[in-house]
Design an enzyme around this catalytic site. Structure first.
Site, PDB file in Angstrom:
ATOM      1  N   ASN A 181      -0.952  13.126  -6.207  1.00  0.00           N
ATOM      2  CA  ASN A 181      -1.983  13.618  -7.115  1.00  0.00           C
ATOM      3  C   ASN A 181      -2.302  15.086  -6.856  1.00  0.00           C
ATOM      4  O   ASN A 181      -2.522  15.866  -7.792  1.00  0.00           O
ATOM      5  CB  ASN A 181      -3.259  12.783  -6.967  1.00  0.00           C
ATOM      6  CG  ASN A 181      -3.126  11.414  -7.596  1.00  0.00           C
ATOM      7  OD1 ASN A 181      -2.376  11.248  -8.567  1.00  0.00           O
ATOM      8  ND2 ASN A 181      -3.833  10.435  -7.061  1.00  0.00           N
ATOM      9  N   ASP A 228      -3.499   2.749  -5.277  1.00  0.00           N
ATOM     10  CA  ASP A 228      -2.075   2.475  -5.053  1.00  0.00           C
ATOM     11  C   ASP A 228      -1.884   1.166  -4.294  1.00  0.00           C
ATOM     12  O   ASP A 228      -0.879   0.974  -3.625  1.00  0.00           O
ATOM     13  CB  ASP A 228      -1.430   3.631  -4.284  1.00  0.00           C
ATOM     14  CG  ASP A 228      -2.114   3.884  -2.938  1.00  0.00           C
ATOM     15  OD1 ASP A 228      -3.261   3.411  -2.755  1.00  0.00           O
ATOM     16  OD2 ASP A 228      -1.511   4.544  -2.080  1.00  0.00           O
ATOM     17  N   HIS A 278      -2.756  14.169 -11.669  1.00  0.00           N
ATOM     18  CA  HIS A 278      -3.078  12.763 -11.860  1.00  0.00           C
ATOM     19  C   HIS A 278      -2.161  12.096 -12.883  1.00  0.00           C
ATOM     20  O   HIS A 278      -1.944  10.878 -12.815  1.00  0.00           O
ATOM     21  CB  HIS A 278      -4.536  12.610 -12.293  1.00  0.00           C
ATOM     22  CG  HIS A 278      -5.511  12.899 -11.187  1.00  0.00           C
ATOM     23  ND1 HIS A 278      -5.795  12.012 -10.180  1.00  0.00           N
ATOM     24  CD2 HIS A 278      -6.255  14.015 -10.924  1.00  0.00           C
ATOM     25  CE1 HIS A 278      -6.678  12.540  -9.345  1.00  0.00           C
ATOM     26  NE2 HIS A 278      -6.978  13.758  -9.776  1.00  0.00           N
ATOM     27  N   ASP A 281       0.848  -1.183   0.000  1.00  0.00           N
ATOM     28  CA  ASP A 281       0.000   0.000   0.000  1.00  0.00           C
ATOM     29  C   ASP A 281       0.885   1.234   0.000  1.00  0.00           C
ATOM     30  O   ASP A 281       1.799   1.362   0.821  1.00  0.00           O
ATOM     31  CB  ASP A 281      -0.916  -0.011   1.230  1.00  0.00           C
ATOM     32  CG  ASP A 281      -1.927   1.113   1.178  1.00  0.00           C
ATOM     33  OD1 ASP A 281      -2.456   1.377   0.075  1.00  0.00           O
ATOM     34  OD2 ASP A 281      -2.192   1.731   2.220  1.00  0.00           O
ATOM     35  N   ASP A 335      -0.349   8.629 -12.196  1.00  0.00           N
ATOM     36  CA  ASP A 335      -0.383   7.448 -13.080  1.00  0.00           C
ATOM     37  C   ASP A 335       1.030   6.967 -13.382  1.00  0.00           C
ATOM     38  O   ASP A 335       1.279   5.758 -13.443  1.00  0.00           O
ATOM     39  CB  ASP A 335      -1.103   7.790 -14.379  1.00  0.00           C
ATOM     40  CG  ASP A 335      -2.599   7.975 -14.176  1.00  0.00           C
ATOM     41  OD1 ASP A 335      -3.102   7.583 -13.109  1.00  0.00           O
ATOM     42  OD2 ASP A 335      -3.257   8.516 -15.087  1.00  0.00           O
TER      43      ASP A 335
END
Length: 404
Positions: free
Chosen positions: A292, A327, A297, A284, A301
């Site tokens: 972000n 994530d 974003h 995690d 990505d």
């Protein structure tokens, strides 16, 4: 336009009947007319029913993925595409939970009494085809056949036969036995060829040519239909394979998605009594939301793709790396069987993930992840091993926060 040309063609039925009209009597001509009409009606009934069954079988195959995932948009697109080409009048797709995914009707339908009678004669009831996935019925496809092609075929067949009979009766009361046999042989050749295609599913077969113009035109039309069906079948197979592959792949990273991960975990648990144990790793991201918020974003990505590629580079061929969403990542590790080997892998993952990631304009981002793991145990279920790995990960996350 085509039929006007055929009237002036020396090889047409009309002109051939004129040439041999003095050989046969009006009675034989009438019997021939009845025989051809009956054969044509039985042929078109058999053809339309078999054609609908072929369409149902082919369509049920390509709708499997859409039915399993209850994707009404994809199912409606496939059903409407064939329906708009006149393959059927209506279609309904229902899942085994009785959820109606698609209820499609043609925009224009034959509503005359003749069409209704013809539909009742050809199709006693709608065709129902089971959608089967992994030997389990996951839905039902119901199709109502169209009679547009049958109406046109019967109309032109009766016009041609009736015109031929009247023309020959005016010119002569005799009909040639030779011509009679030629027509029957041609029809038998066509029906036997279509019968073979329906039962074998081999759309590569082509109906041979005929010296009679009308049957040559009919053979050409049927051959065109067979070519279209052959191309459609190949396209449906390719689309089905492509959908099956995409359904198990994460679109951003190219890794296995949650569905593929769950299926692989289930297989490992089913085989664990005969195989060595395996480990489940949960990963995690830490503070991924801030990436972000601060960088956008697109940068997020890029970070996700980089994490995925680094995890994949550390995995062995027999391991599975999956992105569960956001994530969150997971690894099913079958290549390590000892605690020391697993701890070394987790250390390598930490070091690889903590390396800087370069995004647009040469900017660098530092990231870290929290790991949790669980070894498989005999009697494990999917829920139990997931719970142990998840608990271990959040325990490590709280420890990491406390140390800061």
């Amino acid at each position: 336009m085509k039929f006007n040309k055929l009237k002036n063609d020396k090889s047409s039925i009309r002109n051939k009947l004129r040439k041999i009209s003095t050989i046969n009597s009006a009675v034989i001509l009438l019997l021939c007319w009845l025989l051809l009409s009956s054969t044509s009606l039985l042929f078109i009934k058999n053809y339309e029913k078999r054609n609908l069954e072929l369409i149902g079988a082919t369509l049920s195959t390509t709708l499997t993925a859409a039915t399993v995932f209850a994707d009404s948009y994809d199912a409606h697109t496939k059903i409407a595409r064939l329906g708009n080409e006149g393959m059927y009048d209506s279609a309904q797709l229902v899942t085994r939970e009785h959820l109606v995914l698609v209820h499609w009707h043609a925009s224009k339908e034959q509503t005359g009494w003749y069409s209704r009678l013809l539909r009742e004669w050809i199709y006693h009831k709608p065709l129902r085809v089971n959608i089967i996935h992994s030997d389990v019925i996951v839905g039902t496809l119901t199709l109502e056949g169209t009679v547009n092609g049958a109406v046109s075929f019967i109309r032109y067949s009766f016009i041609i036969l009736t015109s031929g009979m009247l023309s020959v009766l005016i010119i002569s009361l005799m009909l040639s036995e030779f011509l009679h046999r030629g027509i029957i042989a041609t029809l038998r050749n066509i029906t036997s060829s279509i019968h073979y295609v329906i039962h074998s599913g081999d759309f590569s077969l082509r109906i041979p040519g005929s010296p009679t113009s009308e049957f040559q035109l009919f053979s050409d039309d049927l051959n065109s239909l067979l070519m279209e069906m052959q191309s459609l079948k190949a396209s449906l197979i390719r689309d089905n394979r492509s959908l099956a592959a995409k359904a198990l792949e994460d679109p951003l990273t190219g890794l296995a998605n949650r569905s593929a991960f769950s299926a692989h975990l289930t297989r490992l648990l089913d085989q664990q009594y005969a195989e060595k144990r395996f480990a489940l790793l949960f990963l995690d991201g830490d503070h991924f939301k801030s990436i972000n918020d601060n960088w956008g974003h697109a940068a997020g990505d890029e970070v996700i793709k980089t994490i995925g590629s680094r995890l994949l580079s550390l995995a062995s061929e027999q391991d599975l790396v999956a992105r569960l969403g956001g994530d969150e990542f997971a690894m099913l590790v079958s290549s390590r069987s000892s605690e020391a080997q697993l701890q070394l892998l987790m250390k390598n993952i930490h070091e690889a993930i903590m390396q800087k990631i370069f995004i647009a304009d040469g900017k660098q981002i530092n990231i870290s992840v929290t790991l949790g793991y669980a070894w498989s145990q005999h009697g494990d279920t999917v829920a139990s091993i997931l719970e142990r790995a998840d608990t271990n990960m959040y325990k490590n996350k709280r420890t990491s926060k406390a140390q800061r």
